[in-house]
Structure formats: structure tokens, C-alpha cells
Design an enzyme around this catalytic site. Structure first.
Site, PDB file in Angstrom:
ATOM      1  N   ASP A  38      28.250  34.990  29.082  1.00 16.94           N
ATOM      2  CA  ASP A  38      29.540  34.543  29.587  1.00 16.94           C
ATOM      3  C   ASP A  38      30.594  35.019  28.572  1.00 16.94           C
ATOM      4  OD1 ASP A  38      31.586  33.422  31.021  1.00 16.94           O
ATOM      5  OD2 ASP A  38      30.690  31.441  31.192  1.00 16.94           O
TER       6      ASP A  38
HETATM    7  C1  NOJ Z   1      34.137  32.348  32.009  1.00 12.35           C
HETATM    8  C2  NOJ Z   1      33.463  31.538  33.080  1.00 12.35           C
HETATM    9  O1  NOJ Z   1      32.651  30.548  32.473  1.00 12.35           O
HETATM   10  C3  NOJ Z   1      32.612  32.372  34.017  1.00 12.35           C
HETATM   11  O2  NOJ Z   1      32.152  31.562  35.061  1.00 12.35           O
HETATM   12  C4  NOJ Z   1      33.379  33.545  34.535  1.00 12.35           C
HETATM   13  O3  NOJ Z   1      32.563  34.299  35.395  1.00 12.35           O
HETATM   14  C5  NOJ Z   1      33.845  34.378  33.357  1.00 12.35           C
HETATM   15  N1  NOJ Z   1      34.708  33.583  32.507  1.00 12.35           N
HETATM   16  C6  NOJ Z   1      34.606  35.622  33.795  1.00 12.35           C
HETATM   17  O4  NOJ Z   1      35.830  35.277  34.306  1.00 12.35           O
END
Ligand code: NOJ
Length: 714
Positions: A271
Site C-alpha cells: 500500500d
Molecule cells: C492508500 C489506500 O489504503 C489504498 O486502499 C489505495 O488503493 C492506495 N492508497 C492508492 O490510492
């Protein structure tokens, strides 16, 4: 491409790649068409330093939307990739959570439809729309089991139940990927966040999680198991620290559990910033440690923080990361690119989409997912010719009805509640104020017999890093209901909240309550169709509705305690000042008609372990009658209780469900088949087990289902 050719192609590419080019494939960077660094990024692409880009949006509706990228922009980016030495296309990702141009209800509400096929169709529509803008990889479905509605991200997932989550997972993956993510109008899906992020303590985002291996296997993993079985191409590692190990650095979770146990063979992306944060999470001393730990744990691609790009080269050269470890990650990324058809078609032309059809889907699923919680003296459906006042903060709202994570949505395309009501009931005498001051509302209410209160919360009150400590009905909204009540009006509450809320004693202020959630672009129309009886409500809660915040977490599939005071979902008191029971249980939802389970029977009341191991299933026949006067959809649910096993099993576990339309007065037979996997449970090490003894199965329309049959396992 045939498997053999594909792997030969990958090996051939790998053989020609420099160390930097390999690391480049694992590096995902964020890009936005109007940012100043676009040329710089293109140059890095040409130099083979970037393998993937994400067009990050924001959890706030319309924020970071389509101006951030379009098909032409993706063409430019892929053209830069084609100028790189090895001409490896980029994988372009975006958060397509529950909407693109068409905005569907938030996933927590879509799950409440219990309609697997419809959910799949919605995700297919999203794949088409996002694909037309150049997206080839969606960071969805979000499959975090969550039991605490204070957590803002509860809206992004399918709620508290492993089976509902699993079926949601399979539907979403099939919807996005179809038979192959390379096909026209399809995308690579990403099951996220692996694993346990939804258990953030106290519902605080990014917080510590504590999950036993037993709970992990039986509660948190099933949705991911289902996504893997459905062939999901990628998985996103979660930010959270879980019982002493940040997931991004956990070989046990990302390799032993995800790959060895679940059989996942796609690639894992971290993530955002998840690799670099291993230092702050206390298992790495510096960036090099972070990169090495994450790669060796099983992270193949590093999202946004460029920690791999900065440190892996030195780690490989120093022998701390073996070339085979690096190659394994690169292979997985290349494999995904092949699978997504990128080598063949780095950019696809837009396919013809039928926006009207997508909107019809949005309306249908919004209608199927709204939950009728209360309907005293059959106040609903309302007559289309009555005198009705509509007020409350959501009556004319558009933006928040889209829900969080809708950067590509357009609030102007949302049908408000007022517009929906006017369209569905044009002859109604409707009294409303566009942005009423508090006193004005009284004047509006006084003119009507029935008051519809459109209550709710902003889409900015949920989503990532938007958690609430207090999820009770806001005081000013409760005051509005009280005012309507004191004026002697019939009061209908529309709950346009993203999450479950705690109504507590304010429940008594309403004669009828329709929980709409943030229902997407067709919210107003769908709600109006239900309010005025064009459709019959049929949504069922995907999450328990607590009475008060102090009860949290509260979920239906809790373990038994042995002490009656801690009974599950019973009226007894766990607290001196509060009941132990929720306001409404998981699976709950009323209709304008009534359904009854007439009879439940097992084809065979005794089955042996060896028969079950050989694939035999327990077959349950359940007869349901629509005992009311209207046609309607029912969601029949079957819960399991295993009263004596080696490990404590929950007091209720949903094991099967089916949504079906039943005409008034008609009876239908439902057949559920439960095999080893449905009847059994997982031991903490991931072994599926089932033991001899009695299993009780309860059929009904929510977690309080009562019609019981007993199966003997010998
Ligand atoms: C952080 C988030 O936790 C995740 O769900 C998301 O896909 C990514 N950012 C990209 O935006």
C-alpha cells in the site's frame, strides 16, 4: 498467449534486463496529468526506472478526478515506455472502488443487496468505464472484514461476515476481470488490504491490529481465499501491524499464508508508503532494511515511496538480497502485464459503453441494497397523493450521496432525494425548503401529514483516515425528528449515512426508517421508488446496527461465553447501563410483504466424515412462503451452530444465502448444499477440519433465524 510461450517470453526478457531495469519494474510511482513532474517521470520511464503508475485520487468525492488522466495521457505514458530499451509496457492503476463515471452505492451497501450477480454486473460496468480512460488495474475490491463502524473505511468493504465477504469478493473479481483481464472492457483486480486492516483497534485508522491465527483463518482470510479462487491478479499488502508484525514485512503472512496456504500466484503490491513505513513501525532501522524486509516478505511492487528504487540495488550488490529473490518479484510483475494483455495492447481503444444501462444498474442495486429497518403500522409505502414534507441535511445533497472514494464521479449527475421523490410521485403535495434554517423547517413540516427526514453524514466523514469516535445520530438531526414528532406528524427517517450508526433511543422518534447509505448516482430515485411502493424493499444489513457506541465492536458471529449474561445478541445486559443486544442484527431487513419459513428438512440427517471428505454434501430443503399481499424479494439465510468442537465456534455463522423474488401468496423451495468447507472450520495453522457430533442449522431472514434442523456427523 499460451502458458509455455508466456513463461519463455518472461525468461527471455529477464535474461536481458539489467539490475536497474529489474528494480524499475518493481517501482510504482504516482502521476497526475497536471503536475509539474510529468516530463521528469516520462524520462524515468524511458530509462526503465518505472514499471507502474498510479493515478491516485482522493477519498473525497470528485477530488483528484478525471482531469488527473485520460486515455490520451495514458497513450503518452505508454509511448514513453515503448521508447525504453526493452519496451515493457506500464501497468496503470487507479482506485476504482464503487464508481467511475457511474457511481454505485458504497460497497457496504452493495453487499446489503445479497445479490452476487448484480454486484458482478456493477463491477463489469466499472471495468468498462475505467478501462475507457486508460486504467488497466483497479485497486479493488476492498475485502477487509470490519466490525467497528467508527472505522471510516468500513464503507469500502462488504461488512462483518466472512461468507458475504467471500461472495462479494468473487463477484467483484469476476466483474473486473471477466474470463481474462486482457479482454476488452476488463481490468486486473486487486484484492486489498491483505490482511486484517479492518481490525484497527478502536476503529482508528492505521492503528494496531490483534488477530489470533484462529480468527485470521476463519474470519479475515475467507474473502481473500475466495478472491484467489476467482483468479484475482494482484493483492495489496495492508499497512497495519498485526500481532507484532507489520504485514508489509511479514513473510509469514505474505508468503506462507497468502501464497503457500491460499495458493495465490499473482503479484503483491504494497500500500502507499507501506514499505518505507516499516521503519516507523519498528522493525527496520533504515530504508535499506525496509526494502529488503518487504521484498523478502513477498512484496513485489512498491507503491509510491520509491524505497525499492532507492535501496534494492545496493542490497543486491551487497548480497543481502539474492538475485533470485529479485527475479521472482520481477517475473510476477511481468506475468501480470502479460496476463493483462499489455504487451499485445499497451493502450486499448475505448469500447462502446451504454451509460444508460449502467445507470439502470446503479438504480437497481441502490434499490436492492437499501434496508427497511422499521415500518410501524405499515406507514410505508406512502401514497403518491398525500401531503409530505421533506427536510433534513441530505434532502438536496448530491456530493455525499456518492460516498467516499468517488474521485471520478460527477456530483451533478446524482439524483437528489427531492428530485427522486418529485419524479416518482409527481402528484404529491411536497413541501420542502432548499437550505432551511432550523426554524424554517417547522413551517415546512406543519403543512404536511408525513415528514420525511433525510438525515445523514458527509462522504468526508468516512473513507481513509476519516474515522468517527461518535457514530450516534447527530444531536441536531435527532432534534429535527423530535420536532416533527411533537408536531404530531408521522416521521419517516432516511438514513443517508455511509456507515452503520447508533440510533439508541432516538429510534422511537421514527415511525419508519429506511437506511439508504450513500447510495450513489441514483440514490434519490431508488429511495423514492421504495418510499412510494414502486419497488419493495429487500436489502439486508451487511453489518450489525448497534444501539450505542459503547457496545462496539458488536457483531453477530461472536464466540459463546458460557455465562448467560454474555449471551449473543440477547436482551440480557452486558453493561449496567446498556443492553447487550444490537438495535438490528446482521442480515436484518423488512419488506412491504412478509415471508415465512414453513419447513426446513435435511435430505439426510446423518453424514459420515468420510462421506463428506469424499465430496458429499448436506442438502437442506427450505420452504418459504410470501405470506403478505405484495410480490417481493426475500433473502433467505442459513446459519450454522456447532455446539461442541475442539475449538469454540461462533454462536452463529452464515453458511448460505439466496435472494429470490416471490410473488404474493406463493411458496418456493430453496436448496442449500453444505460440504466439508461450509460445515467445517479452519484450525489456526490453516487446516480445514470437521469433527463428529451435532451441527445445528438455522434458516431465516437475519442472524436471529430460528427454524432449526440438526445434522449428525458420525
Ligand atoms: C492508500 C489506500 O489504503 C489504498 O486502499 C489505495 O488503493 C492506495 N492508497 C492508492 O490510492
Amino acid at each position: 498467449m499460451k502458458e509455455q510461450n508466456a513463461s519463455a517470453r518472461i525468461q527471455e526478457l529477464l535474461g536481458r534486463m539489467t539490475l536497474q531495469e529489474k528494480i524499475g519494474q518493481l517501482n510504482q510511482q504516482n502521476i497526475c496529468a497536471y503536475a509539474d513532474n510529468v516530463e521528469e517521470i516520462k524520462q524515468e520511464i524511458r530509462e526503465g526506472k518505472i514499471g507502474s503508475l498510479l493515478f491516485s485520487g482522493s477519498a473525497i468525492p470528485e477530488n483528484g478526478g478525471t482531469e488527473a488522466f485520460d486515455l490520451d495521457f495514458t497513450r503518452e505514458l505508454q509511448a514513453a515506455a515503448m521508447e525504453s530499451r526493452l519496451q515493457i509496457p506500464l501497468l496503470l492503476g487507479r482506485d476504482v472502488i464503487h464508481g467511475f463515471e457511474t457511481v454505485f452505492p458504497i460497497p457496504l451497501m452493495m453487499a446489503a443487496s445479497f445479490d452476487d450477480r448484480l454486484i458482478e454486473e456493477c463491477y463489469s460496468a466499472l471495468a468498462q468505464e475505467a478501462g475507457n480512460a486508460g486504467v488497466r488495474w483497479a485497486f479493488a475490491p476492498m475485502l477487509d472484514l470490519s466490525r467497528d463502524p467508527r472505522w471510516g473505511r468500513v464503507i469500502e468493504g462488504p461488512g462483518e461476515d466472512p461468507l458475504l465477504g467471500s461472495r462479494y469478493a468473487a463477484s467483484a473479481v469476476r466483474g473486473f476481470q471477466g474470463d481474462s483481464p486482457a479482454q476488452e472492457g476488463r481490468l486486473l483486480a486487486c484484492a486489498k488490504h491483505f490482511i486484517g486492516y479492518g481490525a484497527s483497534e478502536g476503529g482508528r485508522d492505521y492503528h494496531h491490529t490483534e488477530i489470533s491465527n484462529y480468527a485470521l483463518q476463519n474470519q479475515y482470510l475467507p474473502a481473500f481465499r475466495a478472491a484467489v479462487r476467482a483468479g484475482v491478479g494482484s493483492v495489496m499488502a495492508s499497512f497495519n501491524e498485526l500481532s507484532g508484525q507489520p504485514v508489509t514485512g511479514s513473510r509469514r503472512l505474505l508468503t506462507e499464508v497468502l501464497r503457500d496456504q491460499l495458493g495465490f500466484d499473482g503479484f503483491v503490491v504494497s500500500d502507499w508508503g507501506g514499505v518505507e513505513q516499516l521503519e516507523a513501525q519498528g522493525i527496520a532501522e533504515n530504508g535499506a532494511d525496509c526494502a529488503r524486509l518487504a521484498l523478502q516478505a513477498g512484496v513485489d511492487m512498491d507503491m509510491a515511496d520509491q524505497c525499492f528504487a532507492r535501496h534494492l540495488e545496493a542490497e543486491v550488490k551487497a548480497g543481502r538480497v539474492a538475485m533470485e529473490e529479485l527475479d521472482r518479484a520481477v517475473e510476477r510483475v511481468l506475468q501480470a502485464k502479460l496476463r493483462a494483455g499489455l504487451f499485445r495492447q499497451p493502450v486499448r481503444d475505448a469500447v462502446k459503453t451504454d451509460r444508460a444501462k449502467h445507470r439502470a444498474l446503479a438504480r437497481r442495486i441502490a434499490g436492492e441494497s437499501m434496508v427497511l429497518l422499521k415500518n410501524e403500522q405499515s406507514l410505508l409505502p406512502l401514497s403518491k397523493k398525500g401531503r409530505v414534507a421533506l427536510t433534513g441535511c441530505m434532502a438536496q445533497n448530491r456530493e455525499s450521496l456518492m460516498g467516499a472514494w468517488t474521485p471520478d464521479g460527477d456530483a451533478d449527475s446524482v439524483i437528489t432525494l427531492e428530485e427522486g421523490i418529485r419524479a416518482v410521485a409527481p402528484e404529491l403535495e411536497l413541501f420542502t425548503e432548499s437550505s432551511p434554517l432550523f426554524g424554517d423547517m417547522t413551517a415546512v413540516m406543519e403543512q404536511a401529514d408525513t415528514v420525511i427526514l433525510a438525515l445523514g453524514e458527509s462522504a468526508r466523514a468516512s473513507g481513509e483516515f476519516h474515522c468517527l469516535a461518535d457514530i450516534s445520530l447527530p444531536e441536531d438531526q435527532a432534534a429535527l425528528a423530535l420536532r416533527a414528532r411533537r408536531l404530531g406528524k408521522k416521521v419517516v427517517g432516511l438514513l443517508c449515512f455511509g456507515r452503520p450508526i447508533a440510533l439508541g433511543d432516538t429510534l422511537s422518534l421514527f415511525d419508519a426508517i429506511l437506511y439508504t447509505g450513500h447510495a450513489g448516482c441514483e440514490a434519490g430515485r431508488a429511495a423514492a421508488e421504495l418510499l412510494f411502493g414502486d419497488r419493495n424493499p429487500s436489502g439486508h444489513l451487511a453489518m450489525t446496527l448497534p444501539r450505542s457506541v459503547g457496545q462496539l465492536p458488536l457483531y453477530y458471529n461472536a464466540a459463546p461465553s458460557g455465562r448467560p449474561v454474555n449471551g449473543y445478541y440477547t436482551e440480557c445486559r452486558n453493561y449496567i447501563d446498556e443492553s447487550g443486544a444490537p438495535l438490528y442484527p446482521f442480515g436484518y431487513g423488512l419488506s412491504y410483504t412478509s415471508f415465512q419459513v414453513e419447513k426446513a428438512e435435511l435430505e439426510q440427517e446423518t453424514l459420515s466424515l468420510s462421506e463428506l471428505a469424499a465430496g458429499k454434501q448436506a442438502v437442506v430443503h427450505i420452504r418459504v412462503t410470501n405470506t403478505g399481499e405484495r410480490d417481493g424479494d426475500t433473502v433467505l439465510q442459513l446459519y450454522l451452530r456447532d455446539p461442541a468442537a475442539s475449538l469454540t465456534r461462533p454462536l452463529r455463522e452464515l453458511k448460505a444465502y439466496e435472494r429470490r423474488t416471490l410473488p404474493a401468496g406463493e411458496t418456493a423451495d430453496f436448496v442449500f448444499r453444505l460440504g466439508m468447507e461450509e460445515l467445517g472450520y479452519y484450525l489456526p495453522d490453516g487446516t480445514l477440519t470437521l469433527e463428529k457430533g451435532e451441527i445445528r442449522l438455522f434458516a431465516g431472514f437475519d442472524a436471529w433465524a430460528e427454524k432449526c434442523v440438526r445434522l449428525q456427523i458420525i
